[in-house]
Design a protein around this motif. Structure first.
Motif, PDB file in Angstrom:
ATOM      1  N   ASP A   1       0.830  -1.207  -0.103  1.00  0.00           N
ATOM      2  CA  ASP A   1      -0.132   0.031  -0.148  1.00  0.00           C
ATOM      3  C   ASP A   1       0.900   1.429  -0.032  1.00  0.00           C
ATOM      4  OD1 ASP A   1      -2.788  -1.318   0.088  1.00  0.00           O
ATOM      5  OD2 ASP A   1      -2.353  -1.672   2.119  1.00  0.00           O
ATOM      6  N   THR A   2       0.428   2.431  -0.372  1.00  0.00           N
ATOM      7  CA  THR A   2       0.868   3.729  -0.428  1.00  0.00           C
ATOM      8  C   THR A   2      -0.004   4.632   0.125  1.00  0.00           C
ATOM      9  OG1 THR A   2       0.132   3.969  -2.536  1.00  0.00           O
ATOM     10  CG2 THR A   2       2.557   3.146  -2.494  1.00  0.00           C
ATOM     11  N   ILE A   3       0.715   5.374   0.982  1.00  0.00           N
ATOM     12  CA  ILE A   3      -0.019   6.730   1.651  1.00  0.00           C
ATOM     13  C   ILE A   3       0.901   7.824   1.051  1.00  0.00           C
ATOM     14  CG2 ILE A   3      -0.283   7.982   3.613  1.00  0.00           C
ATOM     15  CD1 ILE A   3      -0.516   5.455   5.226  1.00  0.00           C
ATOM     16  N   VAL A   4      -0.101   8.680   0.350  1.00  0.00           N
ATOM     17  CA  VAL A   4       0.499   9.872  -0.207  1.00  0.00           C
ATOM     18  C   VAL A   4       0.528  11.267   0.305  1.00  0.00           C
ATOM     19  CG1 VAL A   4       0.406  10.942  -2.452  1.00  0.00           C
ATOM     20  CG2 VAL A   4       0.065   8.744  -2.600  1.00  0.00           C
ATOM     21  N   ASP A   5       1.416  12.126   0.496  1.00  0.00           N
ATOM     22  CA  ASP A   5       1.397  13.310   0.981  1.00  0.00           C
ATOM     23  C   ASP A   5       1.673  14.508  -0.152  1.00  0.00           C
ATOM     24  OD1 ASP A   5       2.205  15.711   2.126  1.00  0.00           O
ATOM     25  OD2 ASP A   5       3.911  15.021   3.226  1.00  0.00           O
ATOM     26  N   ALA A   6       0.401  14.761  -0.492  1.00  0.00           N
ATOM     27  CA  ALA A   6      -0.009  15.758  -1.264  1.00  0.00           C
ATOM     28  C   ALA A   6      -0.232  17.281  -0.985  1.00  0.00           C
ATOM     29  CB  ALA A   6      -1.116  15.605  -2.241  1.00  0.00           C
ATOM     30  N   ALA A   7       0.484  17.577   0.262  1.00  0.00           N
ATOM     31  CA  ALA A   7       0.478  18.861   0.941  1.00  0.00           C
ATOM     32  C   ALA A   7       0.919  19.929   0.117  1.00  0.00           C
ATOM     33  CB  ALA A   7       1.050  18.794   2.261  1.00  0.00           C
ATOM     34  N   HIS A   8       1.730  19.763  -0.808  1.00  0.00           N
ATOM     35  CA  HIS A   8       2.373  20.950  -1.609  1.00  0.00           C
ATOM     36  C   HIS A   8       2.243  20.785  -2.973  1.00  0.00           C
ATOM     37  CE1 HIS A   8       4.754  23.701   0.734  1.00  0.00           C
ATOM     38  NE2 HIS A   8       4.997  22.700   1.656  1.00  0.00           N
ATOM     39  N   SER A   9       1.511  19.587  -3.290  1.00  0.00           N
ATOM     40  CA  SER A   9       1.373  19.358  -4.819  1.00  0.00           C
ATOM     41  C   SER A   9      -0.046  19.612  -5.418  1.00  0.00           C
ATOM     42  CB  SER A   9       1.743  17.855  -5.021  1.00  0.00           C
ATOM     43  OG  SER A   9       0.547  16.992  -4.427  1.00  0.00           O
ATOM     44  N   TRP A  10      -1.091  19.431  -4.704  1.00  0.00           N
ATOM     45  CA  TRP A  10      -2.313  20.004  -4.939  1.00  0.00           C
ATOM     46  C   TRP A  10      -2.617  21.493  -4.634  1.00  0.00           C
ATOM     47  CZ3 TRP A  10      -7.241  21.785  -2.925  1.00  0.00           C
ATOM     48  CH2 TRP A  10      -8.263  21.926  -3.717  1.00  0.00           C
ATOM     49  N   GLY A  11      -2.764  22.097  -6.071  1.00  0.00           N
ATOM     50  CA  GLY A  11      -2.844  23.502  -5.982  1.00  0.00           C
ATOM     51  C   GLY A  11      -1.502  24.200  -6.602  1.00  0.00           C
ATOM     52  N   GLN A  12      -0.281  23.336  -6.755  1.00  0.00           N
ATOM     53  CA  GLN A  12       0.746  23.930  -7.196  1.00  0.00           C
ATOM     54  C   GLN A  12       1.006  23.399  -8.528  1.00  0.00           C
ATOM     55  OE1 GLN A  12       5.468  24.099  -6.129  1.00  0.00           O
ATOM     56  NE2 GLN A  12       4.110  23.434  -4.469  1.00  0.00           N
ATOM     57  N   LEU A  13       0.538  21.950  -8.658  1.00  0.00           N
ATOM     58  CA  LEU A  13       0.631  21.165  -9.977  1.00  0.00           C
ATOM     59  C   LEU A  13      -0.841  21.195 -10.729  1.00  0.00           C
ATOM     60  CD1 LEU A  13       2.777  18.570  -8.670  1.00  0.00           C
ATOM     61  CD2 LEU A  13       3.710  20.604  -9.629  1.00  0.00           C
ATOM     62  N   ASP A  14      -0.537  20.888 -11.828  1.00  0.00           N
ATOM     63  CA  ASP A  14      -1.896  20.843 -12.636  1.00  0.00           C
ATOM     64  C   ASP A  14      -2.237  19.065 -12.550  1.00  0.00           C
ATOM     65  OD1 ASP A  14      -4.058  20.887 -14.451  1.00  0.00           O
ATOM     66  OD2 ASP A  14      -2.618  21.053 -16.121  1.00  0.00           O
ATOM     67  N   PHE A  15      -3.067  18.887 -11.759  1.00  0.00           N
ATOM     68  CA  PHE A  15      -3.501  17.613 -11.785  1.00  0.00           C
ATOM     69  C   PHE A  15      -4.685  17.191 -10.761  1.00  0.00           C
ATOM     70  CE2 PHE A  15      -1.433  17.485  -7.535  1.00  0.00           C
ATOM     71  CZ  PHE A  15      -2.130  16.745  -6.744  1.00  0.00           C
ATOM     72  N   ALA A  16      -5.506  16.186 -10.726  1.00  0.00           N
ATOM     73  CA  ALA A  16      -6.528  15.859  -9.977  1.00  0.00           C
ATOM     74  C   ALA A  16      -6.161  14.644  -9.068  1.00  0.00           C
ATOM     75  CB  ALA A  16      -7.952  15.421 -10.707  1.00  0.00           C
ATOM     76  N   LEU A  17      -6.668  14.275  -8.223  1.00  0.00           N
ATOM     77  CA  LEU A  17      -6.329  13.376  -7.313  1.00  0.00           C
ATOM     78  C   LEU A  17      -6.510  11.886  -7.687  1.00  0.00           C
ATOM     79  CD1 LEU A  17      -7.325  13.754  -3.462  1.00  0.00           C
ATOM     80  CD2 LEU A  17      -5.414  14.691  -4.475  1.00  0.00           C
ATOM     81  N   ALA A  18      -7.247  11.957  -8.727  1.00  0.00           N
ATOM     82  CA  ALA A  18      -7.810  10.683  -9.143  1.00  0.00           C
ATOM     83  C   ALA A  18      -6.378  10.257 -10.330  1.00  0.00           C
ATOM     84  CB  ALA A  18      -9.044  10.768 -10.039  1.00  0.00           C
ATOM     85  N   ASP A  19      -5.627  11.271 -10.750  1.00  0.00           N
ATOM     86  CA  ASP A  19      -4.524  10.843 -11.385  1.00  0.00           C
ATOM     87  C   ASP A  19      -3.485  10.170 -10.829  1.00  0.00           C
ATOM     88  OD1 ASP A  19      -5.940  12.556 -13.661  1.00  0.00           O
ATOM     89  OD2 ASP A  19      -4.850  14.350 -12.993  1.00  0.00           O
ATOM     90  N   LEU A  20      -3.509  10.406  -9.607  1.00  0.00           N
ATOM     91  CA  LEU A  20      -2.241   9.749  -8.448  1.00  0.00           C
ATOM     92  C   LEU A  20      -2.782   8.188  -8.534  1.00  0.00           C
ATOM     93  CD1 LEU A  20      -1.755  12.122  -5.988  1.00  0.00           C
ATOM     94  CD2 LEU A  20      -0.627  12.010  -8.154  1.00  0.00           C
ATOM     95  N   ASP A  21      -4.146   7.700  -8.589  1.00  0.00           N
ATOM     96  CA  ASP A  21      -4.488   6.367  -8.541  1.00  0.00           C
ATOM     97  C   ASP A  21      -3.954   5.656  -7.149  1.00  0.00           C
ATOM     98  OD1 ASP A  21      -5.834   4.010  -9.338  1.00  0.00           O
ATOM     99  OD2 ASP A  21      -4.221   3.057 -10.539  1.00  0.00           O
ATOM    100  N   CYS A  22      -4.428   6.426  -6.257  1.00  0.00           N
ATOM    101  CA  CYS A  22      -4.039   5.892  -4.945  1.00  0.00           C
ATOM    102  C   CYS A  22      -5.146   5.963  -3.802  1.00  0.00           C
ATOM    103  CB  CYS A  22      -2.765   6.790  -3.998  1.00  0.00           C
ATOM    104  SG  CYS A  22      -1.209   6.646  -5.208  1.00  0.00           S
TER     105      CYS A  22
END
Length: 421
Positions: A223-244
């Protein structure tokens, strides 16, 4: 009941309709313009920035633009004025409506999201609530992961009688070398069960190819746990793109919501892997909300999230990400030509956003980099911050925001020409 809150569907619908949302936040923005500089000057004008320094340390939290600040002030006034008369009769439905708006912006179902006070709380919920780890198995984290999350992984492992695998990410890095580093760790540790992945490092700004690494892990039962504290809003992506399955993030960094708002995302199919918070009643519905227990929070901050979303969406996700990257590239392109300046973050656009770190060759101690940040501030009125943790030594983090100008980045590059060599 709705996600553990006592509320019916009619009340939820009424709250969604009543919630003062987007118009005022978007109205203050400049319209599309052929003159890109003029557009970004208009955006910058929405921020009341200190003039004491050139502020290039915007990673701690993000400044609210003026329309979002005004919306927050109005929400504070209402919560303060109406107190429990509002809280017990209509506020919950408004908070749920704000949560639903956040989930829509994230690109995930609303019942897979819950508000937290910050990304640290969200990730602590995920890591310490993770219940699939068995004695003799192992967890993994990297040198660029956030300190508190490293500590949570260590705590989880101790509690479960598991081992801890610590790795250092390559410096300099390529997309393939990052993937290879994680793949090698998986191969070397066949009892690995859980990996912490930081999408965009708060230390150096390195962007990790989460989707590819998570797919490799999933194929091995990890399993993976993802820290997106700095990426969401800084990069162009949606959470579903990470597939986690498990992601923690902030709303008060790059979204520009008030301080004290984060979120946790857990896929419905993986909900059972995270324990309920022990402070919650065992009879509560089995939802993502049941994994979080914050007590009384700044409700006005949560109610302002739709205004922050509206402001950012009026700019556009890609346009915002491109601007932050362009600000970064402006100073980095010059700094790479300065002898003695080491840029830690790759120029590959897939591996960076706005944040980038540097150090002076041979100056790797914490004291060296505290002194360097002080020099930039005292001599050049440029505010940055030192960061510790990278395996090859401490560094200086540069974090531009939407209110920064290309002139700000040129001033940093000029300062570095005087420091290098």
């Amino acid at each position: 009941m709705a996600d553990g809150f006592p509320i019916d569907r009619r009340a939820l619908l009424a709250g969604a309709m009543a919630l003062p949302v987007t118009a005022r936040a978007a109205a203050a923005l400049p319209g599309p313009a052929g003159d890109d500089d003029a557009f970004w000057r208009g955006i910058a004008a929405q921020y009341d920035v200190t003039r004491e320094v050139i502020q290039l340390e915007n990673g701690n939290w993000g400044m609210m633009p003026r329309p979002v600040l005004h919306a927050y002030e109005q929400a504070v006034e209402r919560v303060n004025r109406d107190t429990s008369f509002y809280a017990r009769r209509g506020m919950v439905r408004d908070v749920i409506a704000a949560r639903d708006g956040l989930a829509a912006a994230l690109g995930v179902p609303a019942d897979e999201v819950a508000f937290t006070r910050n990304a640290t709380e969200a990730l602590r919920t995920l890591i310490l609530g993770y219940n699939r780890l068995k004695p003799g198995e192992a967890v993994l984290y990297a040198d660029l992961d956030y300190d508190s999350m490293q500590a949570c992984m260590e705590s989880l492992a101790r509690r479960q009688g598991a081992d801890v695998v610590r790795i250092a990410l390559p410096e300099p890095a390529t997309r393939q070398s990052i993937i290879d580093t994680y793949a090698a760790a998986m191969t070397a540790n066949p009892r690995l069960r859980l990996i912490l992945l930081t999408h965009l490092s708060h230390r150096t700004g390195l962007v990790v190819p989460v989707r590819e690494i998570a797919a490799l892990a999933r194929a091995r039962g990890i399993d993976t746990i993802v820290d997106a504290a700095h990426s969401w809003g800084q990069l162009d992506f949606a959470l579903a793109d990470l597939d986690c399955d498990f992601i923690g993030l902030n709303c008060h960094k790059w979204l520009g919501a008030p301080l004290g708002v984060g979120a946790v995302h857990i896929r419905k199919s993986a909900l059972a892997a995270i324990d309920r918070d022990p402070a919650n009643d065992a009879g509560d519905r089995d939802t993502v909300q049941a994994r979080v227990h914050t007590g009384t929070v700044d409700f006005a901050a949560q109610l302002t999230v739709p205004d922050a979303i509206a402001f950012q969406q009026a700019i556009g996700t890609k346009r915002r990400a491109d601007r932050l990257s362009a600000l970064r590239n402006r100073w980095v392109s010059r700094a790479r030509q300065v002898p003695g300046i080491e840029i830690l973050t790759p120029d590959d656009p897939a591996l960076h956003g706005g944040i980038t770190a540097f150090r002076i060759a041979g100056k790797t101690s914490v004291a060296d980099n505290i002194a360097l940040a002080a020099t930039l501030l005292d001599r050049h009125r440029i505010f940055t911050v030192h960061r510790t943790g990278p395996a090859k030594g401490a560094c200086i983090r540069v974090t531009p925001a939407l209110f920064n100008s290309m002139a700000d980045m040129d001033a940093l590059a000029t300062a570095l020409t005087r420091l290098g060599g």
